[in-house]
Design a protein around this motif. Structure first.
Motif, PDB file in Angstrom:
ATOM      1  N   GLY A   1       0.795  -1.338  -0.014  1.00  9.90           N
ATOM      2  CA  GLY A   1      -0.028  -0.027  -0.004  1.00  9.90           C
ATOM      3  C   GLY A   1       0.755   1.314   0.185  1.00  9.90           C
ATOM      4  N   TYR A   2       1.890   1.432   0.807  1.00  9.04           N
ATOM      5  CA  TYR A   2       3.018   2.404   0.777  1.00  9.04           C
ATOM      6  C   TYR A   2       3.656   2.738  -0.459  1.00  9.04           C
ATOM      7  N   MET A   3       4.024   1.471  -1.318  1.00  9.18           N
ATOM      8  CA  MET A   3       4.740   1.747  -2.723  1.00  9.18           C
ATOM      9  C   MET A   3       3.775   2.023  -3.719  1.00  9.18           C
ATOM     10  N   LYS A   4       2.219   1.603  -3.458  1.00  9.58           N
ATOM     11  CA  LYS A   4       1.296   2.250  -4.317  1.00  9.58           C
ATOM     12  C   LYS A   4       0.893   3.406  -4.275  1.00  9.58           C
ATOM     13  N   THR A   5       0.886   3.994  -3.068  1.00 11.43           N
ATOM     14  CA  THR A   5       0.594   5.311  -2.828  1.00 11.43           C
ATOM     15  C   THR A   5       1.784   6.354  -3.401  1.00 11.43           C
ATOM     16  N   LEU A   6       2.816   5.927  -3.405  1.00 11.43           N
ATOM     17  CA  LEU A   6       3.896   6.633  -3.914  1.00 11.43           C
ATOM     18  C   LEU A   6       3.790   6.624  -5.463  1.00 11.43           C
ATOM     19  N   LYS A   7       3.492   5.399  -5.996  1.00 14.32           N
ATOM     20  CA  LYS A   7       3.603   5.383  -7.586  1.00 14.32           C
ATOM     21  C   LYS A   7       2.292   6.251  -7.968  1.00 14.32           C
ATOM     22  N   MET A   8       1.329   6.098  -7.295  1.00 19.55           N
ATOM     23  CA  MET A   8       0.069   7.051  -7.591  1.00 19.55           C
ATOM     24  C   MET A   8       0.538   8.761  -7.477  1.00 19.55           C
ATOM     25  N   ALA A   9       1.082   8.914  -6.450  1.00 15.27           N
ATOM     26  CA  ALA A   9       1.673  10.458  -6.319  1.00 15.27           C
ATOM     27  C   ALA A   9       2.609  10.744  -7.390  1.00 15.27           C
ATOM     28  N   ARG A  10       3.366   9.907  -7.867  1.00 19.44           N
ATOM     29  CA  ARG A  10       4.352  10.313  -8.914  1.00 19.44           C
ATOM     30  C   ARG A  10       3.299  10.376 -10.183  1.00 19.44           C
ATOM     31  N   THR A  11       2.351   9.652 -10.527  1.00 15.31           N
ATOM     32  CA  THR A  11       1.551   9.921 -11.554  1.00 15.31           C
ATOM     33  C   THR A  11       0.731  11.379 -11.363  1.00 15.31           C
ATOM     34  N   ILE A  12       0.401  11.552 -10.177  1.00 14.38           N
ATOM     35  CA  ILE A  12      -0.217  12.783 -10.047  1.00 14.38           C
ATOM     36  C   ILE A  12       0.615  14.041 -10.341  1.00 14.38           C
ATOM     37  N   ALA A  13       1.721  13.911 -10.070  1.00 11.93           N
ATOM     38  CA  ALA A  13       2.847  14.811 -10.089  1.00 11.93           C
ATOM     39  C   ALA A  13       3.312  14.950 -11.574  1.00 11.93           C
ATOM     40  N   ASP A  14       3.195  14.003 -12.409  1.00 15.14           N
ATOM     41  CA  ASP A  14       3.368  13.912 -13.718  1.00 15.14           C
ATOM     42  C   ASP A  14       2.493  14.621 -14.547  1.00 15.14           C
ATOM     43  N   LEU A  15       0.987  14.184 -14.191  1.00 14.87           N
ATOM     44  CA  LEU A  15       0.054  15.122 -14.898  1.00 14.87           C
ATOM     45  C   LEU A  15       0.120  16.728 -14.536  1.00 14.87           C
ATOM     46  N   GLU A  16       0.880  17.081 -13.586  1.00 10.39           N
ATOM     47  CA  GLU A  16       1.175  18.553 -13.208  1.00 10.39           C
ATOM     48  C   GLU A  16       2.404  19.015 -13.878  1.00 10.39           C
ATOM     49  N   GLY A  17       3.329  18.070 -14.256  1.00 11.40           N
ATOM     50  CA  GLY A  17       4.428  18.433 -14.877  1.00 11.40           C
ATOM     51  C   GLY A  17       5.670  18.565 -13.952  1.00 11.40           C
ATOM     52  N   GLU A  18       5.261  17.969 -12.485  1.00  6.93           N
ATOM     53  CA  GLU A  18       6.307  18.406 -11.600  1.00  6.93           C
ATOM     54  C   GLU A  18       7.242  17.377 -11.275  1.00  6.93           C
ATOM     55  N   GLU A  19       8.315  17.724 -11.084  1.00  6.17           N
ATOM     56  CA  GLU A  19       9.482  16.916 -10.747  1.00  6.17           C
ATOM     57  C   GLU A  19       9.545  16.243  -9.332  1.00  6.17           C
ATOM     58  N   LYS A  20       9.461  16.795  -8.436  1.00 11.01           N
ATOM     59  CA  LYS A  20       9.240  16.452  -6.981  1.00 11.01           C
ATOM     60  C   LYS A  20       7.674  16.214  -6.480  1.00 11.01           C
ATOM     61  N   ILE A  21       7.511  15.124  -5.684  1.00  6.09           N
ATOM     62  CA  ILE A  21       6.250  14.768  -5.176  1.00  6.09           C
ATOM     63  C   ILE A  21       5.987  15.633  -3.973  1.00  6.09           C
ATOM     64  N   ALA A  22       4.909  16.431  -4.300  1.00  2.00           N
ATOM     65  CA  ALA A  22       4.513  17.727  -3.170  1.00  2.00           C
ATOM     66  C   ALA A  22       3.533  16.939  -2.242  1.00  2.00           C
ATOM     67  N   SER A  23       3.207  17.558  -0.974  1.00  2.80           N
ATOM     68  CA  SER A  23       2.200  17.191  -0.038  1.00  2.80           C
ATOM     69  C   SER A  23       0.560  16.875  -0.674  1.00  2.80           C
ATOM     70  N   HIS A  24       0.543  17.933  -1.484  1.00  2.00           N
ATOM     71  CA  HIS A  24      -1.054  17.495  -2.000  1.00  2.00           C
ATOM     72  C   HIS A  24      -1.053  16.492  -3.052  1.00  2.00           C
ATOM     73  N   HIS A  25       0.127  16.067  -3.763  1.00  2.00           N
ATOM     74  CA  HIS A  25       0.013  14.828  -4.468  1.00  2.00           C
ATOM     75  C   HIS A  25      -0.159  13.616  -3.686  1.00  2.00           C
ATOM     76  N   ILE A  26       0.523  13.595  -2.486  1.00  6.44           N
ATOM     77  CA  ILE A  26       0.386  12.484  -1.568  1.00  6.44           C
ATOM     78  C   ILE A  26      -0.639  12.439  -0.931  1.00  6.44           C
ATOM     79  N   ALA A  27      -1.305  13.449  -0.614  1.00  6.54           N
ATOM     80  CA  ALA A  27      -3.007  13.686  -0.112  1.00  6.54           C
ATOM     81  C   ALA A  27      -4.019  13.278  -1.048  1.00  6.54           C
ATOM     82  N   GLU A  28      -3.838  13.607  -2.227  1.00  9.15           N
ATOM     83  CA  GLU A  28      -4.544  13.070  -3.389  1.00  9.15           C
ATOM     84  C   GLU A  28      -4.499  11.587  -3.442  1.00  9.15           C
TER      85      GLU A  28
END
Length: 508
Positions: free
Chosen positions: A468-495
């Motif tokens: 679950g931890y790894m999948k959350t990180l992978k999802m946050a990475r995708t959300i950041a990619d949709l926004e074109g962000e290099e680093k995963i921010a707190s709102h990416h993790i929250a979503e």
């Protein structure tokens, strides 16, 4: 008298070379076929006999022996009717033809040539072995013509093949215009603009398409779960030619290609019924055939009314979800089919379907609710990245009938996110964020300090498993990619976290 005609067979989705060896000798009249063929191949004797008679030839009254080499590989299907007939005609009538042709085709009793399964993988594999000229049924000509640097000739009857070899019939190799085939690649009958409301669910589908994340849609009947799932392929990136060929090979083996549609140019959408067995899902049979998860390769596998599938069928999805392939073991050996599909499952929250419905009361007891939701095991649920509650559409949204974003608009963002991933994983077999290895997660999921703190807090409160931890990180990475962000921010993790939690249905 002896001759050899080149042909091919299929094992899984890979083709292999077959020598059709024909021998005619003196002795009691007999027609035998050896070489580990199935029942359809043994029945070729009657098809060939009648086809030759009906175009004006008779079998020689001698001992005819046909061997399909190599004899240790199981052969199946009706591919060998045409090469067997040509071998017999060559020995009995003197009709000659070059030995570098690969010949495939089923014969009707009147001498017509019928399409066969698996032509594309055979042509692809034998091209790699150096063969350049192929004779196939007219119904398979466009399919085989997709392969570059080979000459493919399609024929409708055995008589046409004989006339071609004698020089009385002129025939040009088949040419397929790939640009024309791909012209309608992005033409769909449905669109996301037709979905009113459901903003969170549509956002979840966007994230799913961008990172190939499995998704669960939970909600009462009529809320729009199936409607959302059927539109997911409209926002996924277009297929490349290589991906199209990869999918087409599977459909060719399964016999699901049509003459007017030789290449699969859109991502598949498979929606098996709830009574589908585990073999129907993962593949199987005496001679293994691809199942629904392989037919959904590079596309969407939608399982509606998920808890109604058998427990065995549901559990059979576990390993393919992790590996992107499925191996079917039989007495004759093991065959691996590709199965990199995007899983979308939908379910009612309870037996009556109205738990959480603001317009209808649920009549299920807590025990009934728990029993219904427990039909899906924890390990399967843990493999699903996004869990989304789909509420009934608000009356105001229905009355307004205001269109939201179109599939084309959403697809633009998805394509940009996918391009980021392609660049990220260009030197790796990984294609999407959901398929990242643990080492890749460490390398590419760099978080801000606030994001780390939020995730740490969530782990303590939510008791996330390692997966679950790894999948959350992978999802946050995708959300950041949709926004074109290099680093995963707190709102990416929250979503990402909100899609791992479901407040309405506690066991989900």
């Amino acid at each position: 008298m002896f001759c050899r005609v080149k042909s091919g067979g299929v094992l899984g989705i890979e083709g292999f070379e077959v020598d059709v060896e024909v021998d005619i000798a003196n002795g009691l009249p007999q027609f035998s076929i050896v070489g580990l063929g199935d029942k359809a191949i043994n029945e070729a004797r009657e098809r060939v006999r009648s086809a030759l008679k009906n175009i004006g030839f008779q079998l020689p009254v001698k001992r005819i022996t046909v061997n399909l080499s190599p004899s240790h590989l199981k052969k199946q299907g009706t591919h060998y009717d045409l090469p067997i007939a040509l071998g017999i005609l060559k020995l009995s009538t003197g009709i000659d033809f070059p030995e570098d042709y690969v010949v495939l085709g089923e014969l009707s009793l009147d001498g017509k040539i019928n399409p066969v399964k698996g032509v594309l993988p055979i042509v692809l594999s034998l091209r790699g072995l150096g063969y350049k000229r192929f004779i196939v049924p007219e119904g398979n000509a466009k399919e085989a013509g997709l392969v570059k640097d080979v000459e493919v000739y399609g024929f409708e009857s055995l008589r046409d093949v004989l006339d071609f070899f004698s020089g009385s019939l002129s025939k040009k190799p088949v040419e397929v215009n790939l640009e024309e085939v791909f012209e309608q690649n992005l033409s769909f009958d449905v669109d996301f603009s037709e979905v009113y409301g459901q903003h969170q669910a549509k956002r979840a589908m966007e994230i799913s398409a961008a990172g190939f994340h499995p998704v669960l849609l939970v909600g009462p009947p009529g809320a729009g779960k199936s409607m959302l799932a059927k539109r997911l392929i409209t926002i996924m990136p277009p297929l490349s030619f290589e991906e199209s060929v990869e999918i087409t090979r599977i459909y060719s083996v399964a016999g699901l290609l049509s003459e007017d549609k030789p290449l699969i140019t859109k991502r598949p959408f498979r929606n098996p019924l709830t009574n589908a067995s585990d073999s129907a899902l993962v593949g199987g049979g005496t001679v293994p055939q691809p199942g629904e998860i392989s037919l959904a390769h590079r596309g969407v596998l939608f399982l509606d009314e998920f808890p109604e599938f058998s427990r065995k069928a549901i559990e059979s999805l576990r390993q393919p979800l992790e590996d992107g392939k499925v191996t079917v073991s039989r007495v004759g050996g093991r065959i691996t089919f590709p199965a990199e599909f995007l899983l979308v499952v939908a379910m009612n929250p309870c037996a009556c379907g109205n738990y959480g419905n603001p317009y209808k009361a649920c009549v299920c007891t807590p025990m009934q609710l728990k029993a219904y939701q427990s039909r899906i095991s924890g390990p399967i649920m843990d493999r699903i990245d996004l869990k989304v509650w789909v509420y009934p559409v608000e009356k105001e949204d229905l009355l307004k009938m205001s269109s939201g974003e179109s599939s084309a608009q959403i697809r633009q963002r998805v394509v940009k996110a996918v391009e980021i991933q392609r660049e990220r994983f260009k030197n790796s077999p990984t294609k999407y964020n959901s398929r990242m290895t643990n080492d890749q997660v460490k390398k590419y999921c760099e978080m801000t300090q606030e994001a780390k703190s939020l995730l740490q807090s969530a782990m303590d409160r939510l008791n996330l498993t390692g997966r679950g931890y790894m999948k959350t990180l992978k999802m946050a990475r995708t959300i950041a990619d949709l926004e074109g962000e290099e680093k995963i921010a707190s709102h990416h993790i929250a979503e990402a976290l909100q899609y791992r939690i479901n407040e309405k249905a506690p066991t989900l």
